[in-house]
Design an enzyme around this catalytic site. Structure first.
Site, PDB file in Angstrom:
ATOM      1  N   GLU A   4      -1.842   5.157  -4.535  1.00  0.00           N
ATOM      2  CA  GLU A   4      -3.253   4.911  -4.535  1.00  0.00           C
ATOM      3  C   GLU A   4      -4.020   6.227  -5.274  1.00  0.00           C
ATOM      4  OE1 GLU A   4      -2.042   2.424  -1.066  1.00  0.00           O
ATOM      5  OE2 GLU A   4      -1.395   4.531  -1.928  1.00  0.00           O
ATOM      6  N   ASP A  37      -2.486  12.395   1.664  1.00  0.00           N
ATOM      7  CA  ASP A  37      -2.115  12.554   0.289  1.00  0.00           C
ATOM      8  C   ASP A  37      -3.160  13.171  -0.652  1.00  0.00           C
ATOM      9  OD1 ASP A  37       0.497  12.052   1.094  1.00  0.00           O
ATOM     10  OD2 ASP A  37       0.582  10.182   0.059  1.00  0.00           O
ATOM     11  N   VAL A  62       0.655  -1.280  -0.008  1.00  0.00           N
ATOM     12  CA  VAL A  62       0.058   0.142   0.063  1.00  0.00           C
ATOM     13  C   VAL A  62       0.988   1.379  -0.018  1.00  0.00           C
ATOM     14  CG1 VAL A  62      -1.772   1.265   1.337  1.00  0.00           C
ATOM     15  CG2 VAL A  62      -1.939  -1.160   1.048  1.00  0.00           C
ATOM     16  N   ASP A  68      -4.326  18.770 -42.919  1.00  0.00           N
ATOM     17  CA  ASP A  68      -4.988  18.444 -43.951  1.00  0.00           C
ATOM     18  C   ASP A  68      -5.106  19.908 -44.594  1.00  0.00           C
ATOM     19  OD1 ASP A  68      -6.410  17.134 -46.239  1.00  0.00           O
ATOM     20  OD2 ASP A  68      -8.262  18.223 -45.219  1.00  0.00           O
ATOM     21  N   GLU A 124       8.064   6.656   3.271  1.00  0.00           N
ATOM     22  CA  GLU A 124       7.426   5.685   4.006  1.00  0.00           C
ATOM     23  C   GLU A 124       8.181   4.105   3.973  1.00  0.00           C
ATOM     24  OE1 GLU A 124       3.316   5.687   2.671  1.00  0.00           O
ATOM     25  OE2 GLU A 124       3.015   7.711   3.415  1.00  0.00           O
ATOM     26  N   ASP A 136      -9.241  11.545 -44.745  1.00  0.00           N
ATOM     27  CA  ASP A 136      -8.248  11.591 -43.775  1.00  0.00           C
ATOM     28  C   ASP A 136      -8.321  10.661 -42.689  1.00  0.00           C
ATOM     29  OD1 ASP A 136      -7.383  14.023 -44.698  1.00  0.00           O
ATOM     30  OD2 ASP A 136      -9.069  15.103 -44.012  1.00  0.00           O
TER      31      ASP A 136
END
Length: 901
Positions: free
Chosen positions: A284, A734, A279, A326, A705, A640
């Protein structure tokens, strides 16, 4: 049968088993409909909402987090598992909502008009839905109608087709009914064929349907684009980052497993620690922050009339090294305009844009002129206006000028209105009696008029045809002989205009007594009096030159692709600022004779590609990708689509773009404004910089950490942070900080100079910053825990948690700039970060003092002195990062002062 254009009408009827005079029978048409299927293009299935939602979980990081949450649940950490599940579901919901809205907007853009076709069946003309046409049907073609299927022309009465959406050529094609000899003829060369999706702009005729549905040229384009699209750069880089993180997590987990078993830890404890470290390793918050950063960029793009179909696409444009543009409809407006004319041995220039009937008339030397007082100008423009059949009107709903008829004749009609000689007013005194339509063999268009008790004919056509039939010239109110010297002088002026990419249309007249019914026969269109000529071009968009210059100053190469001739292409590209002296121009024939490697090498100095087909455009895009260059492609036509899909980023046009081009695009410009592309480049670069800041913050704090927990094994002390505390730091503290960091305002100078970037989202310059922003606080927290855990482990854990949390607050500010000192930056330029700091501060107080959170996080109250200690230890990350910035500035200054040897 592949070469329908080479067959005689007799062989054509035999091959298709049809009859020119009666067409197919209704029964035979029904049978063929069952055999060949409906005359419609297969539509891409709409992705269900649940599939869009499921696709949000395709990232390896997301899957590992799901696995970690499951393990935590079975290890009786249900609360931690629920938090992880909630964050992942929230991230997926954001992505699903955005893509769902984009898809709805795209469907709203489509204009699936059900059209009909005039078809000859059972010996009579019938009107049927174009979806019911089958090979062998004889169809009638009339001006203003869209061609319903690919068909071979069997009768042409001045038939002209606008094929710009398919071939890229802005000038309508004159159609013939004779068989061609060249077997391998390109689409523009197949002048006895008409193609589904193009438009008849002049004349009329009949044709036999040879291909329907997906077998048509437009259908082949739709088939060719399937499977071309790969991952865009951001997806690739996030994938590489995910793999690196997962490999790192696996390595750390294996190391901890060995260390845990050797130290006598129980399997449950070991797995708890490994999951805790997993973790910690996995950011995350990264998926949700990337989603929000992109969504914020998409929102800003929407305010600039750009619809982003996929979130990651807007960042890709910021990385673009090449923009392949183009010409027709993108650089130009796909609207013919008269730029100048020659009469009385003098040049006149006229301003204006597209079909808007406003502009000023000046002599070539810049002096003004009154057209109503100049006999030569009045005579030339009266002849031109009277030969035009097109009309121009303002659409009140769209506030755009619309045309009915041939684009060239529409440009003539617009000029007539600009100088005050509209056809409607002229025909009051000189009504049209009869007309000889334009024919590919004769190459002119003539109209018979009656006025002042006499008949006269006005003629407009190709230079060589008008000059060859002219024996005199009208100059300064007199008719004089057209001498060889005068003829050569006029031809030289025309040649110069053609070399500038302008299309030349000549005008003449003659007066003749006799039977008016025979005056328009080709044998009588002789002994003309030459008056002058117009120079036309496809109008360049007003904003193009400045936008191209801005893109080039940003280090982006802009190249032009077109189906037009080399001379025309060079002229337009020069006006737009794309082509410069010394650049190379490649034609379709050049590309055909090159290998893939030869083409890739030639791309370095090429800025213009002319006479290119859809296959050529695809090869060009693939050539740039073979050079490892990130390429964006703009386009609006069917031709295109393959290149739009193959490019790293396809940019379609919302107004004039075909549905096929919109489907193939990643971004759609709703206002068709080329300048929006440059704004999108700036937005993409801002997103890239912001993404790097977020990744730096998340990985920097996670490294701290990991270092803290791994170090505790070597010094033989308890875990300084518990699983619940790590989840609190990563998913609560965080989350607010990285989301607010993702709202960081754009940096200045994003479009000044080439955009330098590493080979991935993490480069060498980020590694030292990660260390200075993680290791000082981790070392300080480890020492603090080691000195206090024996007296009170709960207090020691709370001190460690608070120290790391405060260090994260400081690091969010550290990440705002790579070189500018934290103390020199305006703290209120990102109000979201200021607000987030207040929120996470309040949450940390709650974590320390609120009983419910104390129970979950295993914390105890801290004293004021404890807080001062935590702040002091955590501030080490500010000191370390400020020293790094200082040394970096000294190094840069030293290198700038170093003499070049």
């Amino acid at each position: 049968m592949a070469s329908w254009h080479t067959l005689s009408q007799k062989l054509l009827c035999q091959e298709l088993e049809t009859n020119l005079s009666s067409g197919l029978s209704s029964r035979e048409a029904e049978r063929r409909l069952r055999t060949y299927g409906v005359n419609a293009l297969p539509e891409e299935k709409t992705e269900p909402l649940f599939m869009i939602f499921a696709r949000q979980f395709a990232s390896p990081l997301i899957l590992v987090l799901f696995a970690s949450a499951a393990v935590l649940f079975f290890l009786n950490h249900a609360g931690d598992a629920v938090i992880i599940f909630f964050v992942l579901l929230f991230n997926a919901s954001i992505g699903t909502i955005h893509e769902g809205r984009s898809n709805q907007a795209l469907r709203a853009l489509k204009n699936f008009v059900r059209t009909t076709a005039q078809v000859l069946r059972d010996g009579r003309v019938d009107i049927v839905a174009d979806t019911n046409l089958v090979p062998g049907d004889v169809i009638l073609l009339t001006e203003g109608e869209r061609v319903p299927a690919d068909a071979r022309i069997i009768e042409s009465n001045g038939l002209r087709a606008d094929e710009s959406s398919l071939t890229g050529e802005s000038i309508p094609v004159d159609k013939e009914d004779r068989p061609l000899k060249k077997i391998r003829a390109s689409l523009p060369e197949q002048i006895n064929m008409v193609f589904k999706g193009t438009t008849i702009v002049g004349g009329g005729g009949r044709a036999i349907v040879v291909k329907t549905g997906r077998s048509t040229e437009i259908g082949k384009v739709g088939t060719s684009i399937s499977g071309l699209k790969g991952e865009i750069p951001l997806q690739k880089e996030l994938g590489s980052l995910s793999r690196a993180i997962l490999i790192g997590a696996a390595g750390i987990g294996a190391l901890l497993l060995v260390l845990g078993l050797s130290s006598g830890m129980s399997p449950v404890e070991i797995f708890t620690v490994i999951v805790t470290l997993s973790v910690s390793v996995i950011p995350e918050g990264l998926p949700i922050v990337i989603t929000l950063v992109l969504a914020n960029g998409v929102w800003r793009m929407a305010r600039r009339n750009a619809l982003v179909k996929k979130l990651q696409a807007v960042e890709t444009l910021g990385q673009a090294q090449v923009i392949a543009v183009d010409k027709t409809g993108t650089l130009t407006k796909n609207e013919m305009i008269v730029r100048s004319f020659f009469v009385n041995d003098a040049w006149f220039d006229i301003s204006g844009t597209g079909y808007e009937p406003s502009g000023t008339l000046n002599r070539r030397d810049g002096s003004s002129v009154d057209p109503s007082a100049d006999d030569g100008i009045r005579t030339l423009n009266r002849i031109a206006a009277l030969t035009s059949n097109a009309s121009v009107a303002l659409d009140e709903k769209t506030n755009a000028w619309t045309v009915r008829g041939d684009p060239t004749e529409a440009a003539i009609a617009v000029l007539a209105k600009k100088i005050g000689l509209p056809r409607e007013a002229l025909e009051h005194g000189t009504p049209r009696v009869a007309e000889l339509p334009f024919h590919y063999k004769e190459k002119y268009h003539a109209t018979l008029h009656h006025g002042n008790n006499r008949y006269f004919i006005n003629v407009a056509g190709a230079p060589e045809m008008i000059l060859d039939r002219s024996q005199s010239i009208y100059e300064h109110k007199k008719i004089a002989a057209l001498t060889d010297a005068k003829r050569e002088h006029i031809e030289e002026e025309m040649r110069r205009a053609s070399q500038q990419g302008l299309r030349v249309i000549c005008f003449a007249f003659f007066q003749a007594p006799g039977n008016p019914l025979t005056l328009l026969e080709p044998t009588h269109i002789t002994n003309l009096t030459f008056v002058g000529f117009y120079c036309l071009e496809d109008s360049l968009r007003e904003e193009v030159h400045e936008s191209v210059a801005t893109a080039q100053s940003a280090g982006i190469r802009v190249v032009m692709l077109t189906g037009d001739h080399k001379t025309t292409a060079e002229a337009i590209a020069t006006q737009a600022g794309i082509y410069h002296e010394g650049d190379r121009i490649l034609t379709g024939d050049d590309i055909e004779g090159m290998t893939a490697d030869e083409l890739a090498r030639a791309l370095e100095k090429t800025t213009v590609f002319s006479r290119v087909t859809p296959d050529h455009k695809l090869k060009i895009i693939q050539g740039y990708k073979a050079r490892n260059e990130i390429v964006a492609m703009t386009g609006d036509g069917v031709n295109d689509a393959p290149a739009l899909v193959a490019a790293d980023l396809g940019i379609g046009m919302g107004k004039i773009g075909t549905d096929v081009a919109k489907e193939a695009s990643d971004i759609i410009l709703l206002d068709d404004n080329f300048a929006s592309i440059v704004s999108a480049v700036e937005e993409g670069r801002a997103i890239y910089r912001t993404t790097r800041k977020v990744i730096l913050f998340l990985l920097g704090t996670n490294i701290g950490e990991i270092a803290l927990i791994a170090s505790s094994f070597f010094v033989d002390i308890p875990l300084p942070l518990l699983p619940a505390q790590i989840i609190w730091l990563n998913l609560v503290t965080d989350s607010f900080l990285d989301v607010s960091l993702g709202m960081e305002p754009k940096e200045r100078g994003l479009l000044s100079g080439a955009f330098t970037r590493g080979r991935s989202l993490i480069d060498r310059s980020m590694i030292p910053r990660m260390m200075t922003m993680s290791l000082p606080a981790a070392a300080g927290a480890l020492i603090l825990f080691s000195l206090t855990f024996q007296d009170d482990i709960a207090r020691a854990g709370t001190l460690t948690l608070t120290t790391i949390a405060i260090a994260q607050w400081f690091n969010a500010w550290n990440c705002r700039s790579e070189r500018t000192s934290l103390f020199r930056a305006n703290p209120f330029s990102n109000r979201y970060l200021v607000g987030a700091l207040g929120i996470v501060g309040a949450l940390q107080l709650a974590a320390v003092y609120a009983p419910p959170l104390q129970a979950v996080l295993h914390t105890v109250p801290l004293t004021a002195g404890d807080w001062l200690v935590c702040i002091g230890v955590a501030s080490s990350v500010i000191v370390a990062e400020e020293l790094r910035k200082l040394f970096s500035q000294i190094k840069i200054h030293h290198l700038s002062q170093k003499p070049i040897s």
